[in-house]
Design a protein around this motif. Structure first.
Motif, PDB file in Angstrom:
ATOM      1  N   GLU A  56      79.752 -20.846  90.486  1.00  0.00           N
ATOM      2  CA  GLU A  56      79.031 -21.929  91.161  1.00  0.00           C
ATOM      3  C   GLU A  56      77.667 -21.394  91.569  1.00  0.00           C
ATOM      4  O   GLU A  56      77.547 -20.272  92.035  1.00  0.00           O
ATOM      5  CB  GLU A  56      79.766 -22.380  92.419  1.00  0.00           C
ATOM      6  N   LEU A  57      76.645 -22.208  91.420  1.00  0.00           N
ATOM      7  CA  LEU A  57      75.306 -21.799  91.833  1.00  0.00           C
ATOM      8  C   LEU A  57      74.728 -22.882  92.725  1.00  0.00           C
ATOM      9  O   LEU A  57      74.697 -24.051  92.352  1.00  0.00           O
ATOM     10  CB  LEU A  57      74.401 -21.569  90.625  1.00  0.00           C
ATOM     11  N   HIS A  58      74.331 -22.488  93.919  1.00  0.00           N
ATOM     12  CA  HIS A  58      73.741 -23.405  94.894  1.00  0.00           C
ATOM     13  C   HIS A  58      72.382 -22.853  95.298  1.00  0.00           C
ATOM     14  O   HIS A  58      72.140 -21.648  95.249  1.00  0.00           O
ATOM     15  CB  HIS A  58      74.624 -23.508  96.142  1.00  0.00           C
ATOM     16  N   ASP A  59      71.494 -23.743  95.724  1.00  0.00           N
ATOM     17  CA  ASP A  59      70.249 -23.283  96.309  1.00  0.00           C
ATOM     18  C   ASP A  59      70.590 -22.507  97.576  1.00  0.00           C
ATOM     19  O   ASP A  59      71.435 -22.933  98.364  1.00  0.00           O
ATOM     20  CB  ASP A  59      69.346 -24.464  96.666  1.00  0.00           C
ATOM     21  N   SER A  60      69.949 -21.377  97.755  1.00  0.00           N
ATOM     22  CA  SER A  60      70.199 -20.552  98.936  1.00  0.00           C
ATOM     23  C   SER A  60      69.243 -20.945 100.046  1.00  0.00           C
ATOM     24  O   SER A  60      68.051 -21.133  99.812  1.00  0.00           O
ATOM     25  CB  SER A  60      70.009 -19.074  98.595  1.00  0.00           C
ATOM     26  N   ASP A  61      69.786 -21.063 101.256  1.00  0.00           N
ATOM     27  CA  ASP A  61      68.953 -21.329 102.423  1.00  0.00           C
ATOM     28  C   ASP A  61      68.255 -20.053 102.890  1.00  0.00           C
ATOM     29  O   ASP A  61      67.214 -20.118 103.545  1.00  0.00           O
ATOM     30  CB  ASP A  61      69.813 -21.899 103.558  1.00  0.00           C
ATOM     31  N   ALA A  62      68.846 -18.921 102.579  1.00  0.00           N
ATOM     32  CA  ALA A  62      68.263 -17.620 102.908  1.00  0.00           C
ATOM     33  C   ALA A  62      68.706 -16.626 101.843  1.00  0.00           C
ATOM     34  O   ALA A  62      69.803 -16.738 101.298  1.00  0.00           O
ATOM     35  CB  ALA A  62      68.712 -17.149 104.280  1.00  0.00           C
ATOM     36  N   ILE A  63      67.829 -15.672 101.548  1.00  0.00           N
ATOM     37  CA  ILE A  63      68.134 -14.624 100.570  1.00  0.00           C
ATOM     38  C   ILE A  63      67.896 -13.290 101.249  1.00  0.00           C
ATOM     39  O   ILE A  63      66.808 -13.026 101.772  1.00  0.00           O
ATOM     40  CB  ILE A  63      67.262 -14.753  99.308  1.00  0.00           C
ATOM     41  N   LEU A  64      68.942 -12.473 101.274  1.00  0.00           N
ATOM     42  CA  LEU A  64      68.856 -11.143 101.869  1.00  0.00           C
ATOM     43  C   LEU A  64      68.708 -10.099 100.777  1.00  0.00           C
ATOM     44  O   LEU A  64      69.274 -10.237  99.692  1.00  0.00           O
ATOM     45  CB  LEU A  64      70.112 -10.847 102.688  1.00  0.00           C
ATOM     46  N   PRO A  65      67.972  -9.044 101.063  1.00  0.00           N
ATOM     47  CA  PRO A  65      67.826  -7.972 100.071  1.00  0.00           C
ATOM     48  C   PRO A  65      69.139  -7.217  99.895  1.00  0.00           C
ATOM     49  O   PRO A  65      70.066  -7.359 100.696  1.00  0.00           O
ATOM     50  CB  PRO A  65      66.739  -7.085 100.674  1.00  0.00           C
ATOM     51  N   PRO A  66      69.208  -6.396  98.854  1.00  0.00           N
ATOM     52  CA  PRO A  66      70.434  -5.624  98.607  1.00  0.00           C
ATOM     53  C   PRO A  66      70.779  -4.705  99.782  1.00  0.00           C
ATOM     54  O   PRO A  66      69.909  -4.297 100.549  1.00  0.00           O
ATOM     55  CB  PRO A  66      70.104  -4.792  97.360  1.00  0.00           C
ATOM     56  N   SER A  67      72.056  -4.373  99.862  1.00  0.00           N
ATOM     57  CA  SER A  67      72.547  -3.578 100.988  1.00  0.00           C
ATOM     58  C   SER A  67      71.955  -2.166 101.037  1.00  0.00           C
ATOM     59  O   SER A  67      71.980  -1.531 102.086  1.00  0.00           O
ATOM     60  CB  SER A  67      74.073  -3.493 100.952  1.00  0.00           C
ATOM     61  N   ASP A  68      71.411  -1.689  99.938  1.00  0.00           N
ATOM     62  CA  ASP A  68      70.844  -0.342  99.926  1.00  0.00           C
ATOM     63  C   ASP A  68      69.330  -0.334 100.195  1.00  0.00           C
ATOM     64  O   ASP A  68      68.665   0.665  99.971  1.00  0.00           O
ATOM     65  CB  ASP A  68      71.159   0.365  98.607  1.00  0.00           C
ATOM     66  N   SER A  69      68.807  -1.434 100.716  1.00  0.00           N
ATOM     67  CA  SER A  69      67.373  -1.509 101.007  1.00  0.00           C
ATOM     68  C   SER A  69      67.003  -0.546 102.133  1.00  0.00           C
ATOM     69  O   SER A  69      67.713  -0.435 103.130  1.00  0.00           O
ATOM     70  CB  SER A  69      66.992  -2.931 101.421  1.00  0.00           C
ATOM     71  N   SER A  70      65.879   0.115 101.950  1.00  0.00           N
ATOM     72  CA  SER A  70      65.422   1.085 102.946  1.00  0.00           C
ATOM     73  C   SER A  70      64.634   0.387 104.059  1.00  0.00           C
ATOM     74  O   SER A  70      64.220  -0.770 103.923  1.00  0.00           O
ATOM     75  CB  SER A  70      64.525   2.136 102.283  1.00  0.00           C
ATOM     76  N   LEU A  71      64.413   1.108 105.128  1.00  0.00           N
ATOM     77  CA  LEU A  71      63.613   0.603 106.241  1.00  0.00           C
ATOM     78  C   LEU A  71      62.210   0.251 105.752  1.00  0.00           C
ATOM     79  O   LEU A  71      61.669  -0.805 106.097  1.00  0.00           O
ATOM     80  CB  LEU A  71      63.562   1.628 107.368  1.00  0.00           C
ATOM     81  N   ALA A  72      61.615   1.096 104.923  1.00  0.00           N
ATOM     82  CA  ALA A  72      60.273   0.826 104.405  1.00  0.00           C
ATOM     83  C   ALA A  72      60.256  -0.452 103.566  1.00  0.00           C
ATOM     84  O   ALA A  72      59.334  -1.266 103.682  1.00  0.00           O
ATOM     85  CB  ALA A  72      59.778   2.015 103.583  1.00  0.00           C
ATOM     86  N   GLU A  73      61.266  -0.633 102.734  1.00  0.00           N
ATOM     87  CA  GLU A  73      61.342  -1.855 101.921  1.00  0.00           C
ATOM     88  C   GLU A  73      61.509  -3.082 102.817  1.00  0.00           C
ATOM     89  O   GLU A  73      60.892  -4.126 102.586  1.00  0.00           O
ATOM     90  CB  GLU A  73      62.509  -1.773 100.932  1.00  0.00           C
ATOM     91  N   MET A  74      62.346  -2.948 103.826  1.00  0.00           N
ATOM     92  CA  MET A  74      62.585  -4.066 104.732  1.00  0.00           C
ATOM     93  C   MET A  74      61.323  -4.420 105.499  1.00  0.00           C
ATOM     94  O   MET A  74      61.037  -5.594 105.720  1.00  0.00           O
ATOM     95  CB  MET A  74      63.718  -3.723 105.692  1.00  0.00           C
ATOM     96  N   ARG A  75      60.565  -3.432 105.887  1.00  0.00           N
ATOM     97  CA  ARG A  75      59.331  -3.675 106.637  1.00  0.00           C
ATOM     98  C   ARG A  75      58.392  -4.579 105.833  1.00  0.00           C
ATOM     99  O   ARG A  75      57.710  -5.432 106.391  1.00  0.00           O
ATOM    100  CB  ARG A  75      58.646  -2.349 106.974  1.00  0.00           C
TER     101      ARG A  75
END
Length: 91
Positions: free
Chosen positions: A61-80
């Motif tokens: 199933e594919l739905h429009d996402s209300d929010a998209i979170l980055p992958p769980s291995d994202s670094s602090l610098a990437e998140m910033r």
């Protein structure tokens, strides 16, 4: 509300959970703003766990996402670079 975690899939969260989701997202924003690596790891894990506590949407199933979170291995610098003054979750 539908939230996608990149590389993992989508989860459906009840609308009543939006305030709690925003609170967890706010903790992440504070950790990123302060540059505190340990707080960032804790807050991002809590946000991902909160989303994963919802109902997993089947992969076929594919739905429009209300929010998209980055992958769980994202670094602090990437998140910033990703996070805005409103956190990752708008609202």
């Amino acid at each position: 509300m539908i939230v996608r975690i990149m590389g993992e899939g989508q989860w459906r969260l009840a609308d009543e959970k939006l305030d709690a989701l925003n609170a967890v997202d706010g903790d992440l924003e504070k950790a990123v703003s302060s540059g505190d690596e340990a707080a960032y790891q804790t807050a991002f894990a809590a946000l991902l766990d909160f989303v994963r506590s919802g109902e997993k949407v089947p992969d076929d199933e594919l739905h429009d996402s209300d929010a998209i979170l980055p992958p769980s291995d994202s670094s602090l610098a990437e998140m910033r670079e990703l996070i805005s003054g409103d956190g990752l979750i708008a609202g």
